[in-house]
Write an enzyme that holds these catalytic residues in place. Structure first.
Site, short mmCIF file in Angstrom:
data_model
loop_
_atom_site.label_atom_id
_atom_site.label_comp_id
_atom_site.label_asym_id
_atom_site.label_seq_id
_atom_site.Cartn_x
_atom_site.Cartn_y
_atom_site.Cartn_z
N GLU A 1 18.37 6.38 1.78
CA GLU A 1 18.45 5.63 0.54
C GLU A 1 19.92 5.23 0.36
O GLU A 1 20.80 6.09 0.42
CB GLU A 1 18.00 6.50 -0.64
CG GLU A 1 17.93 5.69 -1.91
CD GLU A 1 17.47 6.47 -3.13
OE1 GLU A 1 17.07 7.64 -2.99
OE2 GLU A 1 17.53 5.88 -4.22
N ARG B 1 16.16 21.31 6.72
CA ARG B 1 17.38 20.54 6.46
C ARG B 1 18.60 21.40 6.75
O ARG B 1 18.53 22.62 6.75
CB ARG B 1 17.39 19.93 5.05
CG ARG B 1 17.36 20.87 3.89
CD ARG B 1 17.05 20.11 2.60
NE ARG B 1 18.05 19.10 2.25
CZ ARG B 1 17.74 17.83 1.94
NH1 ARG B 1 16.52 17.41 1.96
NH2 ARG B 1 18.69 17.01 1.61
N LYS C 1 23.73 14.51 -2.28
CA LYS C 1 24.44 13.25 -2.51
C LYS C 1 24.88 13.13 -3.96
O LYS C 1 25.92 12.55 -4.24
CB LYS C 1 23.54 12.07 -2.13
CG LYS C 1 23.52 11.81 -0.64
CD LYS C 1 23.00 10.43 -0.33
CE LYS C 1 21.51 10.39 -0.36
NZ LYS C 1 20.92 9.16 0.17
P1 ATP Z 1 18.19 12.23 -2.03
O1 ATP Z 1 18.29 13.47 -2.82
O2 ATP Z 1 18.96 11.08 -2.57
O3 ATP Z 1 16.81 11.88 -1.54
P2 ATP Z 1 18.71 12.74 0.71
O4 ATP Z 1 19.87 13.52 1.22
O5 ATP Z 1 17.33 13.18 0.98
O6 ATP Z 1 19.02 12.62 -0.78
P3 ATP Z 1 18.09 10.24 1.98
O7 ATP Z 1 18.91 9.03 2.04
O8 ATP Z 1 16.73 10.14 1.41
O9 ATP Z 1 18.93 11.27 1.19
O10 ATP Z 1 18.03 10.89 3.44
C1 ATP Z 1 17.65 10.17 4.57
C2 ATP Z 1 17.03 11.10 5.58
O11 ATP Z 1 17.93 12.14 5.91
C3 ATP Z 1 15.77 11.74 5.06
O12 ATP Z 1 14.77 11.63 6.04
C4 ATP Z 1 16.14 13.17 4.82
O13 ATP Z 1 15.07 14.02 5.09
C5 ATP Z 1 17.29 13.39 5.83
N1 ATP Z 1 18.21 14.40 5.30
C6 ATP Z 1 18.85 14.39 4.12
N2 ATP Z 1 19.58 15.50 3.95
C7 ATP Z 1 19.42 16.25 5.07
C8 ATP Z 1 19.92 17.52 5.51
N3 ATP Z 1 20.74 18.26 4.76
N4 ATP Z 1 19.54 17.96 6.73
C9 ATP Z 1 18.72 17.23 7.49
N5 ATP Z 1 18.22 16.04 7.14
C10 ATP Z 1 18.56 15.54 5.94
#
Ligand code: ATP
Ligand code: MG
Length: 569
Positions: free
Chosen positions: A43, A271, A281
């Site tokens: 996002e 994660r 974020k």
């Molecule tokens: P939000 O809380 O804004 O959703 P987010 O960190 O999930 O934050 P996204 O932009 O949706 O942000 O993340 C993109 C991809 O990265 C998603 O598929 C998510 O699962 C993965 N991702 C995000 N944070 C992690 C993490 N700490 N470890 C592994 N994968 C992650």
């Protein structure tokens, strides 16, 4: 290379992780005509962090490994929080990590029309309805995991035509934000809370960075994500564990939509959480907006751009991700494992140079005035093809203030009156005393050199316990050095939920040293150039270094406490 690394790498080659096993199984069964097609769906509401790198490595990595493709798709469903600045930074970071989406750049907003039409189909099938309750009322009716929810009074209030009309009017902007939503009509008694008539559209009256004012309704992430995967022909939708419970909902939507056997397979992994930092974020944005760090690329941030500015290499980030692996259990990884990866990489590649970060003058009283000798310094003893460079040696040098003590404790093998030490790559010298100012601070140190001990001469093998780094006072170049420590004092910030995370910040995470002296070889160093400062660590030139001024960030110190700890176990 340490024994540990060799062992880890050979282990990895042997066994498949569960994601690979699942993909190989699909391939064996001939699913999707043998295609492997993944996507990375960020996002654009912030910069990428090291956790995203873990997702990127598996999404692009699996496509690479199985001769497939990986799309980049911006999940831009909330215009109020998103921005092109983030879109651009995300693309830069993915490329920097070494991955490429080729011509497959997509946006969920590309599918807004399809999603809108699909929502109307659901209304026609009486599988969606407009609800005018407040968010609070809706959430009250949701029930709890052990208690069924209540059916909304709007569940059957309107006919199909009325619902279609209301939804269209929502989109025309006739209702204010928050007055109504579109909900899927699934099952308020489902044990899975996500199936209890989830909201699928809400009104947002904020221009979208790509579609402008075209839409007043925007799909919820849950309504957009699975369908976008479907529209793109994604075969393996790899995501983090928290989406496991959303999977039945995604499948339900696809069931209503699909006209073939094909459906994306969602596979969830743990994660990444790291010690002494935050990975949300929202919190990272807060640090930036409140000026608690110097921007998204502050070298203390766990962002990709922060790590890059700090001096991390793409290879070191990938090797770290490779080491931690993918599992089905959430946990926290020690940040020293990340530091171990960059050390391991830079040890092989970084040119060794001399820099004195807290200088005090050393005068070699018996060395000829005005004489300069060029000492040949190996660029990297780990790499025999790396060559060498010359470093000037003169009567007056700088050494580290902490390398001198007038009255040292036992086992101080550095500079102290009466003791011999080696000046790295030059001569053995014997300290004869020091000069002080009126407050008793040491201003100069005196020593005598033995001309027979020049590096490379037979006498240079004489036994001396300490070796010090130095730079020529006449030739040294001024530099600023920034030393970084952990951004937070708490090891696991998830365990400190009752505290404001900002109160757990380390007040000493940045130390700026303005008065450093580096060897003249570094005068032409360019931003992002990486070096090992002898005895001090790995450093990289900061992008703030302009007009001949030199600024170095310490990437990591030389000491590898992590592997020592591990070796003990
Ligand atoms: P939000 O809380 O804004 O959703 P987010 O960190 O999930 O934050 P996204 O932009 O949706 O942000 O993340 C993109 C991809 O990265 C998603 O598929 C998510 O699962 C993965 N991702 C995000 N944070 C992690 C993490 N700490 N470890 C592994 N994968 C992650
Ligand atoms: Mg997300």
């Amino acid at each position: 290379m340490s024994e540990l690394t060799v062992k880890e790498e050979s282990n990895e080659k042997k066994s498949l992780n569960f994601i690979e096993a699942s993909i190989e199984n699909d391939l064996k069964e001939g699913k999707n005509g043998g295609r492997v097609h993944t996507r990375f769906p960020p996002e654009p509401n912030g910069y990428l962090h090291i956790g995203h790198a873990k997702a990127i490595c598996i999404d692009f990595g699996m496509a690479e490994q199985y001769g497939g493709k990986c799309n980049l798709r911006f999940d831009d469903t909330n215009p109020a929080k998103e921005d092109v600045e983030y879109v651009d930074s995300i693309m830069e970071d993915i490329h920097w990590l070494g991955f490429d989406w080729e011509d497959r750049l997509y946006y969920t907003s590309d599918y807004f029309q399809q999603l809108y039409d699909f929502a109307k189909d659901l209304i026609r099938k009486r599988l969606a309805y407009v609800d005018f309750q407040t968010a609070e009322e809706i959430s009250k009716q949701k029930g709890t995991p052990t208690q069924a929810g209540e059916v909304s009074p709007y569940y059957e209030k309107y006919s199909v035509e009325e619902n279609l009309d209301l939804f269209e009017r929502m989109n025309k902007g006739e209702f204010e934000e928050g007055t109504c939503v579109l909900r899927a009509r699934i099952d308020m008694t489902s044990p899975n809370m996500h199936m209890r008539d989830p909201i699928i559209y809400r009104i947002i009256k904020h221009p979208h960075h790509r579609t402008g004012d075209k839409w007043n309704v925007y799909p919820m992430y849950d309504f957009a994500h699975g369908q976008s995967d479907y529209f793109e022909g994604i075969t393996h939708s790899i995501c983090t564990l928290e989406f496991e419970v959303h999977r039945p909902l995604y499948d339900w939507f696809i069931d209503q939509l699909k006209d073939s056997d094909y459906r994306p397979r969602q596979i969830e992994f743990n994660r990444l959480n790291l010690t002494y930092t935050v990975m949300s974020k929202r919190k990272l944005l807060q640090l930036v907006q409140e000026g608690l760090v110097n921007g998204w690329d502050d070298p203390r941030m766990p962002t990709i751009c922060g790590l890059r500015r700090r001096g991390y290499t793409p290879a070191s980030v990938r090797s770290f991700i490779n080491k931690i692996g993918y599992t089905k259990f959430d946990g926290i990884i020690d940040v020293s494992l990340l530091e171990h990866s960059i050390r391991e990489d830079l040890n092989k590649t970084a040119t060794r140079v001399s820099a004195v970060i807290d200088p005090v003058k050393l005068v070699i009283t018996n060395y000829p005035e005005g004489q300069t000798e060029m000492m040949s310094m190996p660029n990297n003893p780990e790499d025999e093809n790396s060559g060498s460079h010359d470093m000037p040696f003169t009567k007056e040098l700088y050494i580290e203030r902490e390398d001198f003590m007038e009255n040292p404790p036992k086992k101080f093998f550095r500079m102290t009156p009466g003791q011999e030490v080696r000046l790295k790559g030059a001569y053995i010298v014997k300290c004869t005393g020091c000069g002080k100012d009126e407050n008793g601070n040491v201003t100069e140190i005196y020593c005598e050199y033995d001309p027979m001990t020049k590096s490379g001469m037979p006498e240079s093998n004489r036994k001396v316990k300490g070796t010090l780094h130095w730079v020529s006072a006449d030739h040294a170049v001024d530099a600023e050095v920034r030393l970084y420590d952990r951004l937070f004092i708490a090891e696991d910030l998830n365990e400190e939920k009752d505290k404001d995370f900002r109160d757990l910040m380390n007040p000493d995470s940045l130390k700026v040293l303005k008065n450093c002296k580096v060897e003249p070889f570094l005068a032409d160093a360019k931003p992002m150039d990486r070096f090992q400062f002898t005895r001090l660590g790995y450093f990289c030139v900061d992008k703030d270094a302009k007009d001949g001024a030199l600024i170095f960030n310490r990437t990591v110190s030389l000491k590898d406490s992590w592997s020592k700890e591990k070796a003990k176990n």
